[in-house]
Structures are given as structure tokens and as C-alpha cells.
Design a protein around this motif. Structure first.
Motif, PDB file in Angstrom:
ATOM      1  N   LYS A  18      41.526  36.912  45.308  1.00  0.00           N
ATOM      2  CA  LYS A  18      41.199  38.236  44.768  1.00  0.00           C
ATOM      3  C   LYS A  18      42.418  39.150  44.817  1.00  0.00           C
ATOM      4  O   LYS A  18      42.660  39.923  43.879  1.00  0.00           O
ATOM      5  CB  LYS A  18      40.022  38.842  45.526  1.00  0.00           C
ATOM      6  N   VAL A  38      38.312  40.522  34.067  1.00  0.00           N
ATOM      7  CA  VAL A  38      36.939  40.243  34.473  1.00  0.00           C
ATOM      8  C   VAL A  38      36.639  40.804  35.855  1.00  0.00           C
ATOM      9  O   VAL A  38      35.486  40.886  36.255  1.00  0.00           O
ATOM     10  CB  VAL A  38      36.626  38.726  34.454  1.00  0.00           C
ATOM     11  N   GLU A  41      36.088  39.586  41.714  1.00  0.00           N
ATOM     12  CA  GLU A  41      34.958  38.748  42.153  1.00  0.00           C
ATOM     13  C   GLU A  41      34.586  37.710  41.094  1.00  0.00           C
ATOM     14  O   GLU A  41      34.410  36.529  41.413  1.00  0.00           O
ATOM     15  CB  GLU A  41      33.746  39.606  42.502  1.00  0.00           C
ATOM     16  N   ALA A  42      34.479  38.124  39.851  1.00  0.00           N
ATOM     17  CA  ALA A  42      34.166  37.164  38.778  1.00  0.00           C
ATOM     18  C   ALA A  42      35.291  36.146  38.634  1.00  0.00           C
ATOM     19  O   ALA A  42      35.039  34.953  38.402  1.00  0.00           O
ATOM     20  CB  ALA A  42      33.926  37.895  37.460  1.00  0.00           C
ATOM     21  N   SER A  43      36.526  36.609  38.781  1.00  0.00           N
ATOM     22  CA  SER A  43      37.663  35.704  38.711  1.00  0.00           C
ATOM     23  C   SER A  43      37.577  34.661  39.832  1.00  0.00           C
ATOM     24  O   SER A  43      37.801  33.469  39.601  1.00  0.00           O
ATOM     25  CB  SER A  43      38.966  36.497  38.817  1.00  0.00           C
ATOM     26  N   GLN A  45      34.867  33.584  41.354  1.00  0.00           N
ATOM     27  CA  GLN A  45      33.773  32.646  41.097  1.00  0.00           C
ATOM     28  C   GLN A  45      34.204  31.562  40.115  1.00  0.00           C
ATOM     29  O   GLN A  45      33.879  30.382  40.298  1.00  0.00           O
ATOM     30  CB  GLN A  45      32.523  33.391  40.609  1.00  0.00           C
ATOM     31  N   GLY A  46      34.961  31.940  39.083  1.00  0.00           N
ATOM     32  CA  GLY A  46      35.471  30.954  38.139  1.00  0.00           C
ATOM     33  C   GLY A  46      36.470  30.009  38.788  1.00  0.00           C
ATOM     34  O   GLY A  46      36.421  28.784  38.585  1.00  0.00           O
TER      35      GLY A  46
END
Length: 160
Positions: A18, A38, A41-43, A45-46
């Protein structure tokens, strides 16, 4: 003193990913001007999904660097098949991620991590490796040049 060890699990590196994402948003302003970020956090998760998939590969490596018992850097690396116009061998190393906490940069953690990854690749019979650098991240480009990296390709994006 820097200690490099195998990560206990993928989530051990979440905060560093992060932080790296935030750094990429900073240095990659030209990218962000065309494509919205994005978010960290979304980064994560990917990226976590990618790490999970890659961890099933036989030569996957996820290392962390600690200083004073605090994880301050990590490297994610793998080995893939090679093809192209130059003889890199049948397989090449891929440094998927090298992240060092902002406050720990310039103290040898990245170099220590890459040294361990290189040793792993040599044990795997790999002669060359590939790393990608976000456009605008000139300090990372200079870091890899100090490790004898030579620019090989440039990747661009465009709308369709």
C-alpha cells in the motif's frame, strides 16, 4: 542490521504494498492524469490475488527485510519461460515487486533483498532477470542501473 527471510504469509507485506502504491501515485502523476487510481486497498487486493496464484509456482519467492525486528522491505520474484530475439536462456527471473519503506530507503535493504533474489535465481539456473519500473520513478530506474540493469523494453498504455 538487516535480516532477510522468507515471508511468513502474503499478508505480511500488505502495508508495504500500500505504501508502494501511494509512492507510485506520486511519481506516476502522468499516468494518474489519464487513468484514475484504484486506491491502495483495492490495489492490494488485486496484488494479493496475483501473489496467491504465483505462490503455487515452483520457483516463487517472497522475502522480507527486517531492521530492528520491523519489516521494512520485501521482494516478490518468480521464474518464467523466456522467448524472444535474444538468448536469455530458457527461463528468466521476474522481479515482480521490490518495496522498501520510505524511511528505510538508502540503507541497503533493497540491495540486500535483490542479492537474495539473485542467489535464488542462480540456484534455479536463471542467467538473466526482468524488472519493470513505473514511468516517473527515476530513483528506482537508477537503483536498477547500479545493479547493472539495461533498459530492454518500454511499456505504454493507451485508450481503446
Amino acid at each position: 542490521m538487516t535480516v532477510v527471510r522468507a515471508a511468513a504469509d502474503i499478508d505480511e507485506v500488505a502495508q508495504l504494498w500500500k505504501s508502494l502504491t501511494a509512492h507510485h501515485y506520486e511519481v506516476g502523476a502522468a499516468i494518474g492524469a489519464r487513468v484514475p487510481p484504484v486506491g491502495p486497498e483495492a490495489s492490494w487486493q488485486g496484488r494479493r490475488r496475483q501473489y496467491t496464484a504465483w505462490s503455487a509456482e515452483p520457483d516463487w519467492l517472497l522475502l522480507v527485510a527486517e531492521r530492528d525486528d520491523v519489516v521494512q522491505g520485501y521482494a516478490a520474484a518468480r521464474v518464467t519461460s523466456s522467448a524472444g530475439a535474444w538468448d536469455f536462456g530458457d527461463r528468466v527471473g521476474r522481479l515482480e515487486t521490490l518495496a522498501v519503506a520510505a524511511e528505510a530507503r538508502g540503507h541497503g535493504l533493497g540491495t540486500a533483498l535483490v542479492a537474495e533474489v539473485r542467489a535464488h535465481w542462480r540456484r534455479c539456473g536463471v542467467r538473466f532477470a526482468i524488472v519493470s519500473v513505473i514511468g516517473g520513478n527515476d530513483s528506482a530506474r537508477r537503483f536498477y542501473e547500479r545493479l547493472d540493469a539495461v533498459e530492454f523494453t518500454r511499456t505504454s498504455f493507451f485508450p481503446v
